[in-house]
Design a protein around this motif. Structure first.
Motif, PDB file in Angstrom:
ATOM      1  N   ASN A  67       0.856  -1.181   0.000  1.00  0.00           N
ATOM      2  CA  ASN A  67       0.000   0.000   0.000  1.00  0.00           C
ATOM      3  C   ASN A  67       0.888   1.226   0.000  1.00  0.00           C
ATOM      4  N   GLY A  68       0.537   2.229  -0.758  1.00  0.00           N
ATOM      5  CA  GLY A  68       1.390   3.406  -0.758  1.00  0.00           C
ATOM      6  C   GLY A  68       0.699   4.671  -1.177  1.00  0.00           C
ATOM      7  N   VAL A  69       1.285   5.792  -0.751  1.00  0.00           N
ATOM      8  CA  VAL A  69       0.883   7.096  -1.231  1.00  0.00           C
ATOM      9  C   VAL A  69       2.079   7.666  -1.978  1.00  0.00           C
ATOM     10  N   PHE A  70       1.831   8.210  -3.185  1.00  0.00           N
ATOM     11  CA  PHE A  70       2.913   8.630  -4.068  1.00  0.00           C
ATOM     12  C   PHE A  70       2.768  10.105  -4.410  1.00  0.00           C
ATOM     13  N   LEU A  71       3.877  10.834  -4.237  1.00  0.00           N
ATOM     14  CA  LEU A  71       3.863  12.280  -4.350  1.00  0.00           C
ATOM     15  C   LEU A  71       4.718  12.789  -5.496  1.00  0.00           C
ATOM     16  N   GLY A  72       4.844  12.000  -6.539  1.00  0.00           N
ATOM     17  CA  GLY A  72       5.629  12.437  -7.680  1.00  0.00           C
ATOM     18  C   GLY A  72       7.084  12.648  -7.306  1.00  0.00           C
ATOM     19  N   PRO A  73       7.688  13.784  -7.681  1.00  0.00           N
ATOM     20  CA  PRO A  73       9.100  14.035  -7.388  1.00  0.00           C
ATOM     21  C   PRO A  73       9.388  14.253  -5.912  1.00  0.00           C
ATOM     22  N   ILE A  74       8.370  14.503  -5.125  1.00  0.00           N
ATOM     23  CA  ILE A  74       8.589  14.728  -3.691  1.00  0.00           C
ATOM     24  C   ILE A  74       9.006  13.449  -2.989  1.00  0.00           C
ATOM     25  N   GLY A  75       8.367  12.341  -3.335  1.00  0.00           N
ATOM     26  CA  GLY A  75       8.694  11.072  -2.697  1.00  0.00           C
ATOM     27  C   GLY A  75       7.495  10.171  -2.545  1.00  0.00           C
ATOM     28  N   SER A  76       7.609   9.182  -1.681  1.00  0.00           N
ATOM     29  CA  SER A  76       6.526   8.219  -1.482  1.00  0.00           C
ATOM     30  C   SER A  76       6.647   7.564  -0.118  1.00  0.00           C
ATOM     31  N   LEU A  77       5.536   6.986   0.324  1.00  0.00           N
ATOM     32  CA  LEU A  77       5.485   6.229   1.575  1.00  0.00           C
ATOM     33  C   LEU A  77       4.731   4.950   1.288  1.00  0.00           C
ATOM     34  N   THR A  78       5.355   3.793   1.500  1.00  0.00           N
ATOM     35  CA  THR A  78       4.701   2.527   1.201  1.00  0.00           C
ATOM     36  C   THR A  78       4.819   1.551   2.368  1.00  0.00           C
ATOM     37  N   PHE A  79       3.810   0.720   2.493  1.00  0.00           N
ATOM     38  CA  PHE A  79       3.789  -0.367   3.468  1.00  0.00           C
ATOM     39  C   PHE A  79       3.766  -1.671   2.680  1.00  0.00           C
ATOM     40  N   GLU A  80       4.591  -2.622   3.077  1.00  0.00           N
ATOM     41  CA  GLU A  80       4.646  -3.896   2.357  1.00  0.00           C
ATOM     42  C   GLU A  80       4.571  -5.062   3.328  1.00  0.00           C
ATOM     43  N   GLY A  81       3.935  -6.141   2.892  1.00  0.00           N
ATOM     44  CA  GLY A  81       3.827  -7.315   3.744  1.00  0.00           C
ATOM     45  C   GLY A  81       3.281  -8.511   2.992  1.00  0.00           C
ATOM     46  N   ARG A  82       2.770  -9.469   3.729  1.00  0.00           N
ATOM     47  CA  ARG A  82       2.260 -10.699   3.126  1.00  0.00           C
ATOM     48  C   ARG A  82       0.742 -10.749   3.284  1.00  0.00           C
ATOM     49  N   MET A  83       0.112 -11.561   2.451  1.00  0.00           N
ATOM     50  CA  MET A  83      -1.339 -11.647   2.488  1.00  0.00           C
ATOM     51  C   MET A  83      -1.791 -13.090   2.268  1.00  0.00           C
ATOM     52  N   SER A  84      -3.045 -13.339   2.572  1.00  0.00           N
ATOM     53  CA  SER A  84      -3.652 -14.650   2.333  1.00  0.00           C
ATOM     54  C   SER A  84      -5.053 -14.431   1.787  1.00  0.00           C
ATOM     55  N   TRP A  85      -5.609 -15.461   1.148  1.00  0.00           N
ATOM     56  CA  TRP A  85      -6.941 -15.364   0.553  1.00  0.00           C
ATOM     57  C   TRP A  85      -7.762 -16.580   0.944  1.00  0.00           C
ATOM     58  N   LYS A  86      -8.991 -16.351   1.383  1.00  0.00           N
ATOM     59  CA  LYS A  86      -9.912 -17.434   1.689  1.00  0.00           C
ATOM     60  C   LYS A  86     -11.314 -16.969   1.334  1.00  0.00           C
ATOM     61  N   ASN A  87     -11.940 -17.731   0.422  1.00  0.00           N
ATOM     62  CA  ASN A  87     -13.251 -17.344  -0.102  1.00  0.00           C
ATOM     63  C   ASN A  87     -13.153 -15.956  -0.729  1.00  0.00           C
ATOM     64  N   ARG A  88     -13.727 -14.951  -0.116  1.00  0.00           N
ATOM     65  CA  ARG A  88     -13.637 -13.597  -0.636  1.00  0.00           C
ATOM     66  C   ARG A  88     -12.879 -12.659   0.320  1.00  0.00           C
ATOM     67  N   ILE A  89     -12.226 -13.240   1.323  1.00  0.00           N
ATOM     68  CA  ILE A  89     -11.525 -12.435   2.331  1.00  0.00           C
ATOM     69  C   ILE A  89     -10.019 -12.438   2.079  1.00  0.00           C
ATOM     70  N   LEU A  90      -9.452 -11.255   1.956  1.00  0.00           N
ATOM     71  CA  LEU A  90      -8.009 -11.083   1.799  1.00  0.00           C
ATOM     72  C   LEU A  90      -7.478 -10.453   3.078  1.00  0.00           C
ATOM     73  N   ALA A  91      -6.729 -11.238   3.867  1.00  0.00           N
ATOM     74  CA  ALA A  91      -6.132 -10.746   5.105  1.00  0.00           C
ATOM     75  C   ALA A  91      -4.658 -10.433   4.862  1.00  0.00           C
ATOM     76  N   PHE A  92      -4.102  -9.506   5.642  1.00  0.00           N
ATOM     77  CA  PHE A  92      -2.713  -9.131   5.396  1.00  0.00           C
ATOM     78  C   PHE A  92      -2.016  -8.672   6.670  1.00  0.00           C
ATOM     79  N   ILE A  93      -0.690  -8.751   6.639  1.00  0.00           N
ATOM     80  CA  ILE A  93       0.171  -8.295   7.724  1.00  0.00           C
ATOM     81  C   ILE A  93       1.297  -7.470   7.115  1.00  0.00           C
ATOM     82  N   PHE A  94       1.437  -6.235   7.523  1.00  0.00           N
ATOM     83  CA  PHE A  94       2.531  -5.410   7.024  1.00  0.00           C
ATOM     84  C   PHE A  94       3.803  -5.711   7.799  1.00  0.00           C
ATOM     85  N   GLU A  95       4.918  -5.796   7.074  1.00  0.00           N
ATOM     86  CA  GLU A  95       6.200  -6.153   7.683  1.00  0.00           C
ATOM     87  C   GLU A  95       7.221  -5.017   7.675  1.00  0.00           C
TER      88      GLU A  95
END
Length: 269
Positions: free
Chosen positions: A180-208
């Motif tokens: 997940n991230g917010v992007f500010l062009g030449p100013i910069g960006s802030l992103t969160f990254e992690g792992r996810m899982s899927w079951k039926n229609r539910i996508l759960a995640f943990i940011f690392e």
């Protein structure tokens, strides 16, 4: 470094506040520091209002039954003929109209919030078959697919608005990774990254980890201390997906708010 950018002229700017759902704060109000859209935006492809990629319905059609006794029915059937008239086509038409409303909203950002909320409600209630959602959302190979947040609604769809900042979410179905991230062009960006899982229609995640980038400098990476390798579950932040096609995705977050995304391009800068 690879970053995510989208066109402000086509879809406007938006900020994906749900990356904060990994903590206890699920506010939809973005910080003022991020109120700017990058100028080097690139569209994946223009939003079309076609709905040929609609998922199929996972529901039994309701039926209207009539029987004639001792005489033929209006269509010339034999006596005692039972005729079933499926109402799934009515539901199908409602979904098609709602998808068109949302795609038009993503393209123009001029569709009234009340219409967007009504369309989101229809898709939530449609109970579409989610069997193809995950691969459509995250692709079949890494690094997956990227989506831009367009509109967020409060719990119970009482209020909603277009997101004012550029926010991108990347789903990698093959690698089971999320960013997940917010992007500010030449100013910069802030992103969160992690792992996810899927079951039926539910996508759960943990940011690392978090990555912070300022201008042309190399990004600063900060670990969030998530050392365990357990699979994310419903105890973690999650999304419940109601609709996904090649251009549009609709989901509800753990906090109860609903949002929709538009597919966008991942580019190298």
């Amino acid at each position: 470094m690879t970053s995510l950018v989208v066109p402000p002229s086509t879809l406007g700017s938006s900020f994906f506040s749900w990356f904060a759902s990994s903590s206890s704060n699920n506010s939809l109000n973005p910080p003022k520091i991020f109120r700017k859209t990058p100028s080097n935006a690139v569209a994946l492809y223009p939003i079309s209002l076609k709905s040929s990629n609609r998922p199929s319905f996972d529901r039994f059609p309701r039926t209207k039954i009539w029987a004639t006794l001792g005489e033929k029915d209006p269509n010339g059937a034999a006596p005692l003929q039972v005729v079933e008239e499926s109402s799934s086509s009515i539901v199908d038409e409602e979904v098609e109209k709602s998808v068109k409303v949302l795609k038009d909203a993503a393209k123009t950002r001029r569709v009234a919030a009340e219409e967007v909320l009504s369309a989101l409600s229809v898709l939530e209630k449609a109970k579409l078959d989610p069997s193809k959602f995950f691969n459509t959302l995250g692709g079949t190979s890494s690094p997956g697919r990227t989506w831009m947040l367009i509109f967020t609604a409060e719990k119970k769809l009482e209020k909603g608005r277009y997101f004012p900042l550029t926010a991108i979410q990347r789903f990698d179905a093959a690698g089971k990774r999320i960013e997940n991230g917010v992007f500010l062009g030449p100013i910069g960006s802030l992103t969160f990254e992690g792992r996810m899982s899927w079951k039926n229609r539910i996508l759960a995640f943990i940011f690392e980890r978090i990555r912070i980038k300022f201008g042309p400098l190399e990004p600063l990476e900060i670990s969030l201390g998530k050392k365990d390798e357990r699979e994310p579950s419903s105890k973690d932040p999650f999304f419940i997906w109601f609709y996904v096609d090649e251009e549009l995705a609709v989901a509800r977050g753990r906090s109860g708010g609903t949002a929709f995304w538009c597919r966008c391009r991942r580019v190298n800068t």
